[in-house]
Enzyme design. Structure first.
Site, PDB file in Angstrom:
ATOM      1  N   HIS A 119     -42.837   4.509 -20.250  1.00 42.22           N
ATOM      2  CA  HIS A 119     -43.155   3.305 -19.490  1.00 42.22           C
ATOM      3  C   HIS A 119     -44.297   3.533 -18.502  1.00 42.22           C
ATOM      4  O   HIS A 119     -44.434   4.595 -17.898  1.00 42.22           O
ATOM      5  CB  HIS A 119     -41.920   2.819 -18.734  1.00 42.22           C
ATOM      6  N   ASP A 120     -45.144   2.534 -18.393  1.00 38.52           N
ATOM      7  CA  ASP A 120     -46.216   2.475 -17.401  1.00 38.52           C
ATOM      8  C   ASP A 120     -47.336   3.491 -17.630  1.00 38.52           C
ATOM      9  O   ASP A 120     -48.156   3.714 -16.739  1.00 38.52           O
ATOM     10  CB  ASP A 120     -45.662   2.648 -15.975  1.00 38.52           C
ATOM     11  N   GLY A 137     -43.067   8.863 -17.651  1.00 37.07           N
ATOM     12  CA  GLY A 137     -43.489   7.589 -17.088  1.00 37.07           C
ATOM     13  C   GLY A 137     -44.666   7.716 -16.148  1.00 37.07           C
ATOM     14  O   GLY A 137     -44.836   8.726 -15.452  1.00 37.07           O
TER      15      GLY A 137
END
Length: 255
Positions: A119-120, A137
């Protein structure tokens, strides 16, 4: 171009000449650009926007919820550019509200088998992530980066453009642009061969080598090295990019 066993939500936006193979699942809120190819058993979920000419090999999971216990189903996003190759078993997760709500992958990247992009993450363009490379992340990867097989990047690490990370290495700190990170997780000079292949002038490569000596071989602290880099006569844009990267590093650079 769509196999009879594929399951595609009615809201999916499909470009022209898209090929979707057997047992693929394309969920709601997905947009797919022209000439994309999905081999068998690819799953695409969430709010995911895919550009043109991307090729997804079998058993990929694209745009799934992130593996973060704080995630509570918020609407987040994955954006993928053009001309990328995602080989077998690649996983890419959407962003979180703790960052900017989006995972971004640029264009012309080769993402090899079983790579995980968490994520991200923000991935630039023209990079290669070799088999089993794993990004935690919030990792940022620049342009023209090569990450070897079985590499990993700790959360929030930044991997600078034109850098090279040897196979099996874990990056716990930021890797500056142009730097080669060796198999013992320490810097091993600049990525001269990669720069030559990409058409960098010999004078520019020489200047980057001098900047590397200032950063790593002159006993300077990071802050002192940045000052000396900015003072280099006729500093090229590459030197300024290196100085900015080191100056803005929040995790500290590899040593």
């Amino acid at each position: 171009m769509i196999h009879s066993t594929a399951i595609i939500h009615s809201s999916v936006k499909l470009g022209e000449n898209v090929s979707i193979g057997p047992f693929c699942v394309i969920d709601a809120d997905v947009s797919i650009g022209d000439n994309c190819v999905f081999e068998s058993h690819v799953v695409v979920k969430g709010k995911t926007t895919i550009g043109k000419n991307n090729h997804f090999y079998q058993f990929g999971s694209i745009g799934e919820d992130c593996q973060d216990k704080k995630y509570a189903g918020e609407p987040t996003e994955l954006i993928i550019g053009d001309n990328n190759i995602f080989r077998e078993g690649v996983t890419v997760h959407r962003g979180t509200i703790q960052d900017k709500c989006v995972t971004i992958i640029g264009s012309n990247n080769l993402i090899m088998t079983y790579v995980h992009i968490a994520h991200d993450c923000v991935i630039g363009s023209n990079s290669i992530l070799a088999t089993h490379a794993t990004l935690a992340g919030h990792v940022h990867v620049g342009d023209w980066v090569i990450m070897g097989g079985m590499t990993a990047a700790h959360q929030f690490c930044h991997i600078g453009s034109h850098s090279f990370v040897a196979g099996g290495v874990i990056a716990f700190r930021d890797v500056p642009p142009f730097v080669m990170l060796g198999d013992d997780s320490t810097p091993k000079g600049i990525n001269s061969e990669g720069l030559r292949r990409r058409g960098f002038e010999p004078e520019t490569i020489l200047q980057i080598k001098r900047a590397y000596k200032i950063l790593y071989r002159s006993g300077n602290r990071a802050e002192e090295a940045v000052e000396k880099l900015r003072e280099m006569p006729d500093a090229s844009p590459e030197i300024n990019m290196l100085a900015d990267f080191v100056s803005n590093s929040s995790r500290g650079i590899v040593r």
